[in-house]
Design a protein around this motif. Sequence first.
Motif, PDB file in Angstrom:
ATOM      1  N   ARG A  54       0.826  -1.205   0.000  1.00 34.82           N
ATOM      2  CA  ARG A  54       0.000   0.000   0.000  1.00 34.82           C
ATOM      3  C   ARG A  54       0.859   1.252   0.000  1.00 34.82           C
ATOM      4  O   ARG A  54       2.011   1.235   0.453  1.00 34.82           O
ATOM      5  CB  ARG A  54      -0.967   0.027   1.166  1.00 34.82           C
ATOM      6  N   SER A  55       0.274   2.322  -0.492  1.00 31.84           N
ATOM      7  CA  SER A  55       0.957   3.609  -0.556  1.00 31.84           C
ATOM      8  C   SER A  55       0.906   4.292   0.809  1.00 31.84           C
ATOM      9  O   SER A  55      -0.119   4.289   1.480  1.00 31.84           O
ATOM     10  CB  SER A  55       0.285   4.505  -1.593  1.00 31.84           C
ATOM     11  N   LEU A  56       2.028   4.895   1.199  1.00 34.57           N
ATOM     12  CA  LEU A  56       2.096   5.699   2.415  1.00 34.57           C
ATOM     13  C   LEU A  56       2.125   7.178   2.070  1.00 34.57           C
ATOM     14  O   LEU A  56       2.275   8.014   2.948  1.00 34.57           O
ATOM     15  CB  LEU A  56       3.330   5.322   3.241  1.00 34.57           C
ATOM     16  N   GLY A  57       2.011   7.499   0.775  1.00 39.84           N
ATOM     17  CA  GLY A  57       1.995   8.883   0.326  1.00 39.84           C
ATOM     18  C   GLY A  57       3.363   9.389  -0.075  1.00 39.84           C
ATOM     19  O   GLY A  57       4.389   8.869   0.355  1.00 39.84           O
ATOM     20  N   HIS A  58       3.376  10.392  -0.943  1.00 39.10           N
ATOM     21  CA  HIS A  58       4.600  11.063  -1.413  1.00 39.10           C
ATOM     22  C   HIS A  58       5.597  10.082  -2.016  1.00 39.10           C
ATOM     23  O   HIS A  58       6.806  10.206  -1.805  1.00 39.10           O
ATOM     24  CB  HIS A  58       5.252  11.861  -0.292  1.00 39.10           C
ATOM     25  N   GLY A  59       5.101   9.069  -2.734  1.00 42.46           N
ATOM     26  CA  GLY A  59       5.975   8.120  -3.423  1.00 42.46           C
ATOM     27  C   GLY A  59       6.505   6.990  -2.565  1.00 42.46           C
ATOM     28  O   GLY A  59       7.252   6.149  -3.039  1.00 42.46           O
ATOM     29  N   LEU A  60       6.128   6.945  -1.311  1.00 41.95           N
ATOM     30  CA  LEU A  60       6.597   5.911  -0.385  1.00 41.95           C
ATOM     31  C   LEU A  60       5.556   4.788  -0.317  1.00 41.95           C
ATOM     32  O   LEU A  60       4.358   5.041  -0.185  1.00 41.95           O
ATOM     33  CB  LEU A  60       6.799   6.522   1.002  1.00 41.95           C
ATOM     34  N   TRP A  61       6.029   3.536  -0.422  1.00 37.45           N
ATOM     35  CA  TRP A  61       5.165   2.359  -0.393  1.00 37.45           C
ATOM     36  C   TRP A  61       5.660   1.391   0.657  1.00 37.45           C
ATOM     37  O   TRP A  61       6.840   1.416   1.025  1.00 37.45           O
ATOM     38  CB  TRP A  61       5.176   1.662  -1.751  1.00 37.45           C
ATOM     39  N   GLU A  62       4.768   0.500   1.123  1.00 42.58           N
ATOM     40  CA  GLU A  62       5.182  -0.549   2.046  1.00 42.58           C
ATOM     41  C   GLU A  62       4.671  -1.893   1.579  1.00 42.58           C
ATOM     42  O   GLU A  62       3.594  -1.999   0.998  1.00 42.58           O
ATOM     43  CB  GLU A  62       4.708  -0.272   3.473  1.00 42.58           C
ATOM     44  N   VAL A  63       5.477  -2.925   1.831  1.00 41.70           N
ATOM     45  CA  VAL A  63       5.086  -4.312   1.621  1.00 41.70           C
ATOM     46  C   VAL A  63       4.914  -4.907   3.012  1.00 41.70           C
ATOM     47  O   VAL A  63       5.784  -4.749   3.871  1.00 41.70           O
ATOM     48  CB  VAL A  63       6.160  -5.106   0.842  1.00 41.70           C
ATOM     49  N   ARG A  64       3.805  -5.592   3.210  1.00 46.19           N
ATOM     50  CA  ARG A  64       3.496  -6.192   4.504  1.00 46.19           C
ATOM     51  C   ARG A  64       3.822  -7.681   4.466  1.00 46.19           C
ATOM     52  O   ARG A  64       3.566  -8.352   3.470  1.00 46.19           O
ATOM     53  CB  ARG A  64       2.011  -6.033   4.809  1.00 46.19           C
ATOM     54  N   SER A  65       4.359  -8.187   5.566  1.00 47.30           N
ATOM     55  CA  SER A  65       4.689  -9.603   5.645  1.00 47.30           C
ATOM     56  C   SER A  65       4.419 -10.104   7.059  1.00 47.30           C
ATOM     57  O   SER A  65       4.830  -9.472   8.036  1.00 47.30           O
ATOM     58  CB  SER A  65       6.160  -9.822   5.293  1.00 47.30           C
ATOM     59  N   ASN A  66       3.748 -11.230   7.157  1.00 46.26           N
ATOM     60  CA  ASN A  66       3.548 -11.889   8.443  1.00 46.26           C
ATOM     61  C   ASN A  66       4.620 -12.961   8.588  1.00 46.26           C
ATOM     62  O   ASN A  66       4.726 -13.853   7.751  1.00 46.26           O
ATOM     63  CB  ASN A  66       2.160 -12.520   8.526  1.00 46.26           C
ATOM     64  N   LEU A  67       5.403 -12.870   9.645  1.00 48.57           N
ATOM     65  CA  LEU A  67       6.483 -13.817   9.889  1.00 48.57           C
ATOM     66  C   LEU A  67       5.951 -15.043  10.624  1.00 48.57           C
ATOM     67  O   LEU A  67       4.936 -14.960  11.324  1.00 48.57           O
ATOM     68  CB  LEU A  67       7.581 -13.140  10.708  1.00 48.57           C
ATOM     69  N   PRO A  68       6.635 -16.195  10.498  1.00 50.58           N
ATOM     70  CA  PRO A  68       6.158 -17.414  11.159  1.00 50.58           C
ATOM     71  C   PRO A  68       6.029 -17.269  12.686  1.00 50.58           C
ATOM     72  O   PRO A  68       5.222 -17.924  13.303  1.00 50.58           O
ATOM     73  CB  PRO A  68       7.217 -18.455  10.809  1.00 50.58           C
ATOM     74  N   SER A  69       6.804 -16.398  13.278  1.00 50.58           N
ATOM     75  CA  SER A  69       6.786 -16.228  14.730  1.00 50.58           C
ATOM     76  C   SER A  69       5.638 -15.331  15.196  1.00 50.58           C
ATOM     77  O   SER A  69       5.652 -14.854  16.321  1.00 50.58           O
ATOM     78  CB  SER A  69       8.121 -15.640  15.186  1.00 50.58           C
ATOM     79  N   ARG A  70       4.658 -15.101  14.330  1.00 46.97           N
ATOM     80  CA  ARG A  70       3.495 -14.248  14.598  1.00 46.97           C
ATOM     81  C   ARG A  70       3.864 -12.771  14.725  1.00 46.97           C
ATOM     82  O   ARG A  70       3.107 -11.980  15.258  1.00 46.97           O
ATOM     83  CB  ARG A  70       2.729 -14.720  15.828  1.00 46.97           C
ATOM     84  N   ARG A  71       5.029 -12.400  14.231  1.00 47.62           N
ATOM     85  CA  ARG A  71       5.421 -10.999  14.186  1.00 47.62           C
ATOM     86  C   ARG A  71       5.110 -10.467  12.797  1.00 47.62           C
ATOM     87  O   ARG A  71       4.881 -11.224  11.860  1.00 47.62           O
ATOM     88  CB  ARG A  71       6.906 -10.836  14.522  1.00 47.62           C
ATOM     89  N   ILE A  72       5.124  -9.147  12.675  1.00 46.36           N
ATOM     90  CA  ILE A  72       4.789  -8.494  11.413  1.00 46.36           C
ATOM     91  C   ILE A  72       5.980  -7.668  10.964  1.00 46.36           C
ATOM     92  O   ILE A  72       6.524  -6.881  11.738  1.00 46.36           O
ATOM     93  CB  ILE A  72       3.556  -7.593  11.584  1.00 46.36           C
TER      94      ILE A  72
END
Length: 65
Positions: free
Chosen positions: A5-23
């Motif tokens: 998703r876009s965070l605005g001003h050209g900055l984007w993020e990729v989300r990932s759920n790790l096996p240890s239940r962390r993000i």
Amino acid sequence: MPLCRSLGHGLWEVRSNLPSRRIARVLFFIHEGRIGVLHGFVKKTQRTPPDDLAIARQRIREMMS
């Protein structure tokens, strides 16, 4: 939530759920058909920490100049 998703001003993020239940998040930008990876971190709260956003925005400025 979408995986990317876009965070605005050209900055984007990729989300990932790790096996240890962390993000984890990876922040990036796209310029002239190329992806610039700026910063990655493991989230500890629901909001993206302002310090991590500041690091990514500073790195965009450095990479674009």
